[in-house]
Design a protein around this motif. Structure first.
Motif, short mmCIF file in Angstrom:
data_model
loop_
_atom_site.label_atom_id
_atom_site.label_comp_id
_atom_site.label_asym_id
_atom_site.label_seq_id
_atom_site.Cartn_x
_atom_site.Cartn_y
_atom_site.Cartn_z
N LEU A 169 0.82 -1.21 0.00
CA LEU A 169 0.00 0.00 0.00
C LEU A 169 0.86 1.26 0.00
CD1 LEU A 169 -2.82 -1.11 2.46
CD2 LEU A 169 -3.16 -0.39 0.08
N VAL A 170 1.96 1.23 0.76
CA VAL A 170 2.86 2.39 0.77
C VAL A 170 3.49 2.59 -0.61
CG1 VAL A 170 5.01 3.31 1.73
CG2 VAL A 170 3.31 2.28 3.24
N MET A 171 3.83 1.48 -1.28
CA MET A 171 4.42 1.59 -2.61
C MET A 171 3.43 2.08 -3.65
SD MET A 171 7.10 -1.60 -3.00
CE MET A 171 5.98 -2.90 -2.45
N TYR A 219 4.28 6.95 -0.55
CA TYR A 219 5.41 7.65 -1.16
C TYR A 219 6.34 6.78 -2.01
CZ TYR A 219 7.95 6.58 3.31
OH TYR A 219 8.53 6.01 4.42
N GLY A 220 5.97 5.54 -2.26
CA GLY A 220 6.65 4.76 -3.27
C GLY A 220 7.76 3.86 -2.75
N PRO A 221 8.28 2.99 -3.63
CA PRO A 221 9.23 1.96 -3.22
C PRO A 221 10.58 2.49 -2.77
CG PRO A 221 8.91 1.94 -5.61
CD PRO A 221 7.87 2.85 -5.05
N GLU A 222 11.09 3.55 -3.37
CA GLU A 222 12.41 4.04 -2.99
C GLU A 222 12.41 4.59 -1.56
OE1 GLU A 222 13.94 6.80 -5.82
OE2 GLU A 222 13.95 5.34 -7.47
N GLU A 223 11.40 5.39 -1.23
CA GLU A 223 11.32 5.93 0.13
C GLU A 223 11.00 4.83 1.14
OE1 GLU A 223 11.79 9.17 1.54
OE2 GLU A 223 12.95 9.07 -0.32
N LEU A 224 10.22 3.83 0.73
CA LEU A 224 9.94 2.71 1.62
C LEU A 224 11.22 1.95 1.94
CD1 LEU A 224 7.91 0.79 3.05
CD2 LEU A 224 7.79 -0.47 0.89
N HIS A 225 12.04 1.69 0.93
CA HIS A 225 13.31 0.99 1.15
C HIS A 225 14.22 1.80 2.07
CE1 HIS A 225 16.86 -1.44 0.39
NE2 HIS A 225 17.52 -0.32 0.12
N GLN A 268 5.60 5.94 7.05
CA GLN A 268 5.15 5.17 5.89
C GLN A 268 3.62 5.24 5.74
OE1 GLN A 268 6.70 1.26 6.60
NE2 GLN A 268 8.83 1.92 6.47
N LEU A 269 2.90 4.95 6.81
CA LEU A 269 1.44 4.88 6.71
C LEU A 269 0.81 6.25 6.51
CD1 LEU A 269 0.56 2.09 9.30
CD2 LEU A 269 1.00 1.90 6.86
N GLU A 270 1.44 7.29 7.05
CA GLU A 270 0.88 8.63 6.85
C GLU A 270 1.09 9.14 5.43
OE1 GLU A 270 2.31 11.28 9.89
OE2 GLU A 270 0.99 10.43 11.43
N THR A 286 -3.90 8.05 10.73
CA THR A 286 -2.57 7.69 11.22
C THR A 286 -2.74 6.49 12.13
OG1 THR A 286 -0.53 8.50 12.24
CG2 THR A 286 -2.62 9.22 13.23
N ILE A 287 -1.63 5.95 12.58
CA ILE A 287 -1.67 4.75 13.40
C ILE A 287 -1.77 5.12 14.88
CG2 ILE A 287 0.85 4.58 13.54
CD1 ILE A 287 0.45 1.50 13.23
N ASP A 288 -2.65 4.46 15.57
CA ASP A 288 -2.82 4.62 17.01
C ASP A 288 -2.09 3.44 17.66
OD1 ASP A 288 -3.60 5.21 19.56
OD2 ASP A 288 -5.71 4.67 19.29
#
Length: 246
Positions: free
Chosen positions: A32-34, A38-44, A64-66, A153-155
């Motif tokens: 989902l983040v990819m 913000y995509g795969p590069e930022e996730l990595h 990541q989730l935000e 966002t995550i709680d």
């Protein structure tokens, strides 16, 4: 049947497991983040920062989730349409229920998504399964987590650097086990695959780490003993053998 009821039933084994990338064949939040964040590069970059110790898992997962720009309900629908459950998990679950082995899911993800995935497969009561995970909440300026535009966002479940400390969850069982009679102490097992599982790596009596993934790489580097697995079919065979000899 949450902690400590499982222990009061005196099972011979308790099986703790991650969800994303362990019970499922892919990490749905990474996907989902990819695709919606913000995509795969930022996730990595973010995941590598956790491995390097320059960012906590809590910080990385929130970032990541935000970055995801669709509402939570759409996330869950997309995830259910995309992900697959490991072919061996349901047979493992059915066996575990039949022999009284509790399954405790420890996840850095969200309870709502895990329930949405599992209930059609195992029933609404989730018999024999406890879920210990996070929740979602609206971000400032939004009324609902289901709005688009980065509304949620995550709680986190706790205040630790993990947000949901899997190691502490397992330790709670281990500490309770210490006061049980010698013949009643269950064996504690854990299966995982990624960076969110690092904290729990040394807590279980037996660790399963998924082949080729970050947890196995970490354990090799840190010389943490583990059993490498490809799927839940091999986990089932090993667990059955362990129950037979215990």
């Amino acid at each position: 049947m949450p902690f400590p009821d499982y222990l009061d039933r005196k099972p011979r084994l308790i099986f703790f497991t991650d969800f994303d990338g362990t019970i499922t064949t892919v990490d749905v939040w990474d996907w989902l983040v990819m695709t919606e964040g913000y995509g795969p590069e930022e996730l990595h970059r973010s995941n590598q920062a956790v491995m390097d110790g320059t960012m906590t898992f809590r910080e990385a997962s929130r970032e990541q989730l935000e970055s995801i720009q669709i509402g939570l309900d759409k996330c869950i629908k997309k995830a259910i349409a995309h992900l697959r459950i490991d072919d061996g998990f349901i047979p493992f679950y059915q066996w575990a229920v039949s022999v009284g082995v509790p399954i405790v899911i420890l996840s850095g993800g969200l309870v709502s998504l895990i329930e949405a995935v599992l209930k059609p497969l195992v029933g609404d009561e989730l018999l024999g399964i406890e879920i210990v995970a996070n929740e979602a909440m609206p971000r400032d300026g939004f009324q609902s987590v289901n709005q688009d535009g980065g509304s949620w966002t995550i709680d986190f479940r706790d205040d630790t650097v993990y947000g949901n400390d899997k190691a502490q969850a397992i330790r709670s069982y281990a500490e309770y086990r210490d006061v049980m009679a010698p013949g009643e102490k269950p064996i504690l097992l854990f299966a995982g695959d990624g960076v969110s599982d690092i904290g729990a790596a040394k807590q279980a009596d037996l660790l399963f780490a998924k082949q080729g993934q970050d947890l196995a790489k970490y354990c090799r580097h840190q010389r943490v003993p583990f059993v490498e697995y490809r799927n839940w079919k091999s986990i089932l065979r090993t667990t059955q053998d362990l129950l037979w000899v215990s």
